[in-house]
Write an enzyme that holds these catalytic residues in place. Structure first.
Site, short mmCIF file in Angstrom:
data_model
loop_
_atom_site.label_atom_id
_atom_site.label_comp_id
_atom_site.label_asym_id
_atom_site.label_seq_id
_atom_site.Cartn_x
_atom_site.Cartn_y
_atom_site.Cartn_z
CB CYS A 172 -0.86 -0.04 1.26
SG CYS A 172 -1.61 1.52 1.66
N1 LIG Z 1 -7.60 -1.36 1.88
C1 LIG Z 1 -6.95 -0.34 1.39
O1 LIG Z 1 -6.31 0.43 2.12
C2 LIG Z 1 -6.98 -0.03 -0.07
C3 LIG Z 1 -7.36 -0.98 -0.95
N2 LIG Z 1 -7.33 -0.73 -2.30
C4 LIG Z 1 -7.80 -1.78 -3.21
O2 LIG Z 1 -7.50 -1.47 -4.54
C5 LIG Z 1 -8.56 -1.85 -5.42
C6 LIG Z 1 -8.93 -0.75 -6.36
O3 LIG Z 1 -9.12 0.44 -5.64
P1 LIG Z 1 -9.35 1.86 -6.40
O4 LIG Z 1 -8.97 1.75 -7.82
O5 LIG Z 1 -8.72 2.91 -5.63
O6 LIG Z 1 -10.85 2.13 -6.28
P2 LIG Z 1 -12.06 1.25 -6.65
O7 LIG Z 1 -11.83 0.49 -7.86
O8 LIG Z 1 -12.33 0.55 -5.41
O9 LIG Z 1 -13.12 2.39 -6.93
C7 LIG Z 1 -14.37 2.35 -6.39
C8 LIG Z 1 -15.24 3.49 -6.90
O10 LIG Z 1 -15.24 4.53 -5.92
C9 LIG Z 1 -14.84 5.77 -6.52
N3 LIG Z 1 -14.02 6.50 -5.52
C10 LIG Z 1 -14.23 7.72 -5.06
N4 LIG Z 1 -13.31 8.09 -4.15
C11 LIG Z 1 -12.50 7.06 -4.06
C12 LIG Z 1 -11.33 6.83 -3.31
N5 LIG Z 1 -10.81 7.73 -2.47
N6 LIG Z 1 -10.71 5.65 -3.47
C13 LIG Z 1 -11.20 4.73 -4.31
N7 LIG Z 1 -12.32 4.90 -5.03
C14 LIG Z 1 -12.94 6.05 -4.93
C15 LIG Z 1 -14.07 5.33 -7.76
O11 LIG Z 1 -14.17 6.31 -8.77
P3 LIG Z 1 -12.84 6.96 -9.36
O12 LIG Z 1 -11.89 5.83 -9.65
O13 LIG Z 1 -13.32 7.66 -10.59
O14 LIG Z 1 -12.35 7.87 -8.29
C16 LIG Z 1 -14.78 4.09 -8.19
O15 LIG Z 1 -15.95 4.38 -8.91
C17 LIG Z 1 -9.67 -2.38 -4.52
O16 LIG Z 1 -9.56 -3.78 -4.53
C18 LIG Z 1 -9.32 -1.86 -3.16
O17 LIG Z 1 -9.71 -2.75 -2.12
C19 LIG Z 1 -6.95 0.47 -2.79
C20 LIG Z 1 -6.53 1.47 -1.95
C21 LIG Z 1 -6.56 1.32 -0.52
N1 LIG Z 2 -3.55 0.97 -0.23
C1 LIG Z 2 -3.62 -0.20 -0.87
N2 LIG Z 2 -4.04 -1.28 -0.18
C2 LIG Z 2 -4.13 -2.40 -0.87
C3 LIG Z 2 -3.80 -2.52 -2.21
N3 LIG Z 2 -4.01 -3.77 -2.60
C4 LIG Z 2 -4.47 -4.41 -1.53
N4 LIG Z 2 -4.53 -3.59 -0.48
C5 LIG Z 2 -4.95 -3.91 0.89
O1 LIG Z 2 -3.88 -4.57 1.56
C6 LIG Z 2 -4.39 -5.74 2.20
C7 LIG Z 2 -3.31 -6.78 2.43
O2 LIG Z 2 -2.35 -6.27 3.33
P1 LIG Z 2 -1.05 -7.06 3.80
O3 LIG Z 2 -0.40 -6.13 4.76
O4 LIG Z 2 -1.52 -8.32 4.45
O5 LIG Z 2 -0.21 -7.33 2.61
C8 LIG Z 2 -5.49 -6.18 1.25
O6 LIG Z 2 -6.39 -7.09 1.82
C9 LIG Z 2 -6.13 -4.83 0.90
O7 LIG Z 2 -7.04 -4.39 1.86
C10 LIG Z 2 -3.33 -1.37 -2.89
O8 LIG Z 2 -2.98 -1.40 -4.08
N5 LIG Z 2 -3.25 -0.24 -2.17
#
Ligand SMILES: NC(=O)C1=CN([C@@H]2O[C@H](COP(=O)(O)OP(=O)(O)OC[C@H]3O[C@@H](n4cnc5c(N)ncnc54)[C@H](OP(=O)(O)O)[C@@H]3O)[C@@H](O)[C@H]2O)C=CC1
Ligand SMILES: Nc1nc2c(ncn2[C@@H]2O[C@H](COP(=O)(O)O)[C@@H](O)[C@H]2O)c(=O)[nH]1
EC number: 1.7.1.7
Length: 324
Positions: A174
């Site tokens: 992340c």
């Molecule tokens: N657990 C974590 O800390 C994180 C996990 N991830 C993982 O990465 C994958 C893709 O994430 P990502 O491409 O960012 O978003 P998503 O593909 O999850 O997007 C979801 C939707 O929400 C909108 N959106 C608005 N604000 C946000 C925001 N702050 N972050 C994300 N979406 C937003 C997006 O539109 P638009 O794209 O136009 O903004 C999109 O339509 C997912 O599997 C997610 O779980 C990603 C980041 C953090």
């Molecule tokens: N900010 C982001 N978080 C992400 C991304 N891809 C996955 N994840 C989150 O991390 C955990 C796994 O964490 P780990 O410490 O066990 O490796 C996963 O389940 C998501 O919630 C990303 O691209 N950006």
């Protein structure tokens, strides 16, 4: 607010009441099913694929299939259920995902578990999707996330989520905390504790697990299930490519919001990295179970419930004593 993370906490032992660690029961009821341990590989394309999902279901482990090959999902649910296994899939919140829920309904397929997988899960668009799934596929157990606050847990539960997933930014791959300044990176365990005070339904702790003992700590601070990415990648069964460097073997692990996953440098919040090759996933799961059985014995009980009640101390950044 008291903040701490996994490395800052030690759980305090209570008198042991079992003759052997084998007598400790690590099973967990989660939604409609009971699983061997409270651990689930992250729903990331670098951690799980269809064949590993089938293996996990066959061996009584919880799994969540990722959502990054959307065209395969309907067939996947059909295939799993035809084999008598449970189906557990992920969805997003875009318009096409509503069509997919309708397609499942039309095919008379109700996955046992559906995870709404969005980076910022505290959102009206997630709430709308929860409501749509509960209305269209009422027997599916809906997990919604990811969130970081008690308010978010309450709102998603009130919208109908059966479980919520806690963790914004603590993941190994992340870069959310660096690129946006937001998240639970560095205080994931304390965030879990805060969320658990508000939760009326199960919580999944997601991200930041670096040692098996962190699973017990997650349970202590309110998790019913613990989602793990980097420690679950790197196995023979993991989807990443195997790479050899100077005699050492690694596998690729990439974030779901990385350029590798997205195929473009747009809203990138994840990176690709190498993790050590770890052999078979069964060995890792067995070791996690054994360590958790030990945790239960140190907790002075017979099952996971006993871990939830133990005392703890905050020993800031000191438990590894400078070791790796
Ligand atoms: N657990 C974590 O800390 C994180 C996990 N991830 C993982 O990465 C994958 C893709 O994430 P990502 O491409 O960012 O978003 P998503 O593909 O999850 O997007 C979801 C939707 O929400 C909108 N959106 C608005 N604000 C946000 C925001 N702050 N972050 C994300 N979406 C937003 C997006 O539109 P638009 O794209 O136009 O903004 C999109 O339509 C997912 O599997 C997610 O779980 C990603 C980041 C953090
Ligand atoms: N900010 C982001 N978080 C992400 C991304 N891809 C996955 N994840 C989150 O991390 C955990 C796994 O964490 P780990 O410490 O066990 O490796 C996963 O389940 C998501 O919630 C990303 O691209 N950006």
């Amino acid at each position: 607010m008291e903040t701490f993370d996994y490395d800052d906490i030690q759980l305090i032992p209570s008198k042991c009441i079992i003759e052997s660690r084998h007598d400790a029961d690590t099973s967990i009821q989660f939604g409609p099913r009971k699983f061997a341990i409270p651990v689930v590989p992250a729903n990331m394309a670098s951690v799980i694929d269809e064949s590993l999902a089938i293996w996990m279901a066959e061996h009584n482990y919880f799994y969540v299939m990722h959502r990054f090959t959307p065209e395969k999902r309907l067939e996947f649910v059909h295939d799993l259920q035809q084999r008598g296994l449970f189906a557990s899939i992920s969805v997003g919140i875009k318009a096409t995902e509503y069509q997919f829920i309708d397609d499942l309904k039309a095919a008379n397929l109700e996955p046992e578990y559906i995870t709404i997988d969005v980076a910022h899960g505290h959102s009206d668009y997630v709430i709308k999707m929860i409501q749509y799934i509960k209305q269209t596929l009422p027997s599916s157990f809906v997990i919604a996330g990811n969130v970081a606050t008690p308010e978010a847990v309450r709102e998603l539960e009130n919208a109908g989520a059966d479980a919520t997933k806690v963790g914004v930014g603590p993941g190994k791959a992340c870069i959310t905390k660096l690129k946006t300044g937001f998240g639970t990176g560095g205080w994931q365990l304390a965030a879990l504790r805060l969320c658990s005070k508000a939760a009326r339904k199960p919580l999944i702790a997601d991200g930041g697990i670096r040692h098996n003992g962190d699973i017990a700590k997650s349970v202590r601070f309110g998790a019913s299930m613990v989602m793990i990415g980097s420690l679950m990648a790197g196995h023979e069964e993991s989807p990443g490519n195997m790479i050899k460097i100077e005699g050492k073997t690694f596998k690729q692990y990439w974030g779901s919001a990385s350029e590798t996953q997205k195929g473009a440098y747009r809203n990138v919040e994840g990176k690709q990295m190498l993790v050590p090759f770890r052999g078979s996933i069964q060995d890792t799961l067995d070791e996690m179970q054994e360590d958790l059985q030990s945790s239960i014995s140190y907790a002075g009980g017979r099952d996971l419930e006993s871990i939830r009640k133990v005392d703890y101390v905050v020993v800031k950044n000191s438990i590894t004593n400078g070791d790796d």
